[in-house]
Design a protein around this motif. Structure first.
Motif, mmCIF file in Angstrom:
data_model
loop_
_atom_site.group_PDB
_atom_site.id
_atom_site.type_symbol
_atom_site.label_atom_id
_atom_site.label_comp_id
_atom_site.label_asym_id
_atom_site.label_seq_id
_atom_site.Cartn_x
_atom_site.Cartn_y
_atom_site.Cartn_z
ATOM 1 N N HIS A 83 3.727 7.307 6.048
ATOM 2 C CA HIS A 83 3.621 6.092 6.861
ATOM 3 C C HIS A 83 4.708 6.127 7.925
ATOM 4 O O HIS A 83 5.679 6.867 7.803
ATOM 5 C CB HIS A 83 3.754 4.829 6.009
ATOM 6 N N PHE A 133 -3.620 8.604 5.033
ATOM 7 C CA PHE A 133 -4.264 8.990 3.781
ATOM 8 C C PHE A 133 -5.090 10.250 4.005
ATOM 9 O O PHE A 133 -5.516 10.529 5.129
ATOM 10 C CB PHE A 133 -5.232 7.903 3.297
ATOM 11 N N GLU A 156 0.906 8.816 -6.081
ATOM 12 C CA GLU A 156 1.027 10.224 -5.706
ATOM 13 C C GLU A 156 1.960 10.952 -6.671
ATOM 14 O O GLU A 156 1.656 12.038 -7.161
ATOM 15 C CB GLU A 156 1.545 10.351 -4.274
ATOM 16 N N GLY A 167 0.945 3.691 -3.081
ATOM 17 C CA GLY A 167 0.472 5.023 -2.702
ATOM 18 C C GLY A 167 1.469 6.094 -3.107
ATOM 19 O O GLY A 167 1.102 7.130 -3.667
ATOM 20 N N GLN A 168 2.755 5.847 -2.844
ATOM 21 C CA GLN A 168 3.800 6.792 -3.241
ATOM 22 C C GLN A 168 3.884 6.897 -4.759
ATOM 23 O O GLN A 168 4.018 7.994 -5.308
ATOM 24 C CB GLN A 168 5.152 6.369 -2.672
ATOM 25 N N THR A 196 -5.701 9.878 -1.297
ATOM 26 C CA THR A 196 -4.310 10.228 -1.549
ATOM 27 C C THR A 196 -3.446 9.769 -0.384
ATOM 28 O O THR A 196 -3.741 10.066 0.773
ATOM 29 C CB THR A 196 -4.167 11.754 -1.717
ATOM 30 N N TYR A 197 -2.375 9.048 -0.698
ATOM 31 C CA TYR A 197 -1.387 8.627 0.299
ATOM 32 C C TYR A 197 -0.662 9.874 0.813
ATOM 33 O O TYR A 197 -0.308 10.750 0.036
ATOM 34 C CB TYR A 197 -0.394 7.658 -0.365
ATOM 35 N N GLU A 251 0.833 -1.212 0.000
ATOM 36 C CA GLU A 251 0.000 0.000 0.000
ATOM 37 C C GLU A 251 0.861 1.253 0.000
ATOM 38 O O GLU A 251 0.566 2.220 -0.700
ATOM 39 C CB GLU A 251 -0.918 0.033 1.220
ATOM 40 N N VAL A 252 1.929 1.247 0.796
ATOM 41 C CA VAL A 252 2.844 2.390 0.851
ATOM 42 C C VAL A 252 3.505 2.595 -0.518
ATOM 43 O O VAL A 252 3.524 3.701 -1.053
ATOM 44 C CB VAL A 252 3.911 2.188 1.955
ATOM 45 N N ILE A 303 -0.381 3.868 8.205
ATOM 46 C CA ILE A 303 -0.394 4.490 6.888
ATOM 47 C C ILE A 303 -1.405 5.638 6.938
ATOM 48 O O ILE A 303 -2.529 5.468 7.417
ATOM 49 C CB ILE A 303 -0.782 3.481 5.793
#
Length: 105
Positions: free
Chosen positions: A67, A95, A50, A46-47, A63-64, A42-43, A93
């Motif tokens: 973390h 968001f 983004e 997400g990055q 939006t991430y 997920e990290v 994490i």
């Protein structure tokens, strides 16, 4: 001008917007390696999303933001054993709050 222009790297994160609602997701790493892998996935994505969508106006579901790892609440009595401490590590994490969860529908 808080950014290092031309270097490609920021020396500090952007300032926090205290008016922006955030969602924090906690993953208990002691539940297994699969949980850690899922969280790190997920990290990573997400990055990636983004970075890819910063120049695009395409809306995202969420939006991430960031973390971090933290010792769980039961770790304080386990200070003598580093292996036991790792069993209480949590991955958090962060968001941007994008509204009601799809789980609610």
């Amino acid at each position: 001008e808080g950014k290092n222009s031309g270097s490609g790297m920021d020396s500090s994160p952007p300032p926090c917007d205290d008016q922006q609602e955030l969602i924090m997701k906690r993953l208990k790493i002691e539940l297994g390696f699969d949980v850690l892998e899922a969280g790190l996935r997920e990290v990573y994505f997400g990055q990636l999303l983004e970075r890819e969508t910063k120049s695009s106006s395409a809306p995202l579901f969420t939006t991430y933001v960031d973390h971090f790892f933290r010792e769980g609440p039961n770790a304080s009595f386990l200070r003598g054993s580093s292996s036991k401490r790792n069993e209480n590590t949590e991955l958090w994490i962060v968001f941007v709050n994008a509204g009601a969860s799809l789980r609610n529908y």
